[in-house]
Design an enzyme around this catalytic site. Structure first.
Site, short mmCIF file in Angstrom:
data_model
loop_
_atom_site.label_atom_id
_atom_site.label_comp_id
_atom_site.label_asym_id
_atom_site.label_seq_id
_atom_site.Cartn_x
_atom_site.Cartn_y
_atom_site.Cartn_z
N GLU A 1 -2.86 -4.75 -3.21
CA GLU A 1 -3.33 -5.61 -4.31
C GLU A 1 -3.27 -4.84 -5.64
O GLU A 1 -2.90 -5.39 -6.68
CB GLU A 1 -4.77 -6.06 -4.05
CG GLU A 1 -4.94 -6.93 -2.82
CD GLU A 1 -5.22 -6.13 -1.56
OE1 GLU A 1 -4.73 -4.99 -1.42
OE2 GLU A 1 -5.94 -6.66 -0.70
N CYS B 1 -3.95 0.50 -2.62
CA CYS B 1 -3.83 -0.75 -1.87
C CYS B 1 -2.70 -1.63 -2.42
O CYS B 1 -2.30 -1.50 -3.58
CB CYS B 1 -5.13 -1.53 -1.93
SG CYS B 1 -6.45 -0.86 -0.91
N CYS C 1 -10.57 -3.70 -4.37
CA CYS C 1 -9.54 -4.66 -4.80
C CYS C 1 -10.15 -6.00 -5.20
O CYS C 1 -9.61 -6.71 -6.04
CB CYS C 1 -8.49 -4.84 -3.72
SG CYS C 1 -7.40 -3.41 -3.61
N ASN D 1 0.84 -1.19 0.00
CA ASN D 1 0.00 0.00 0.00
C ASN D 1 0.88 1.25 0.00
O ASN D 1 1.96 1.28 0.61
CB ASN D 1 -1.01 -0.01 1.16
CG ASN D 1 -0.42 -0.25 2.52
OD1 ASN D 1 0.62 -0.91 2.65
ND2 ASN D 1 -1.05 0.27 3.55
N GLU E 1 0.27 5.18 0.65
CA GLU E 1 -0.69 6.19 1.09
C GLU E 1 -0.31 7.59 0.63
O GLU E 1 0.78 7.81 0.08
CB GLU E 1 -0.83 6.11 2.62
CG GLU E 1 -1.37 4.74 3.04
CD GLU E 1 -1.62 4.61 4.54
OE1 GLU E 1 -1.15 5.47 5.32
OE2 GLU E 1 -2.30 3.63 4.91
#
Ligand code: THU
Length: 132
Positions: free
Chosen positions: A52, A50, A86, A39, A41
């Protein structure tokens, strides 16, 4: 390297200064290649991505299109499943029977599938089945 080890290493590089919640993900393709993500941010919170999504983007850049296995790892006593967005992203590249393993830092904990995570998925069928 196992999918677990790959995702765990990716998690180490997670950029999560706002949530302090690091996530790693790894996908294996039909060609046997493994791609990872973490991830990332952002101070403008909704702009974060994310783990994924990062793994799928890395796969796409390399030309990968078919996911056959997924693993997500976080430091949580209740292993975390992919978020709603996701799940849809995974369904783009993985068939319903693709296994998704949820892991904590010690190892794989739970196993589910793409179809179990996203019942009633929006698919190309819904785009095609209309009057135009
Ligand atoms: N996160 C992921 O990377 N994957 C998930 O499936 C769930 C949530 C991240 C997003 C955010 O950076 C942090 O975890 C806390 O929500």
């Amino acid at each position: 390297m196992t999918l677990f080890e790959a995702a765990k290493a990716a998690r180490e590089n997670a950029y999560a200064p706002y949530s302090n919640f690091k996530v790693g993900a790894a996908v294996r393709t039909d060609a046997g290649e493994v791609f990872t993500g973490c991830n990332v941010e952002n101070v403008a919170y909704p702009e974060g991505t994310c783990a994924e999504a990062g793994a799928l983007a890395a796969m796409a850049v390399a030309g990968g299109r078919k996911v056959v296995e997924v693993l997500v790892i976080a430091d949580s006593s209740d292993p975390i499943p992919p978020c709603g967005g996701c799940r849809q992203k995974l369904a783009e590249f993985a068939s319903g029977d693709v296994p998704v393993t949820l892991a904590d830092l010690h190892g794989p904990r739970t196993k589910t599938t793409v179809a179990a995570l996203l019942p009633g998925a929006f698919t190309t069928h819904h785009l095609e089945d209309r009057d135009v």
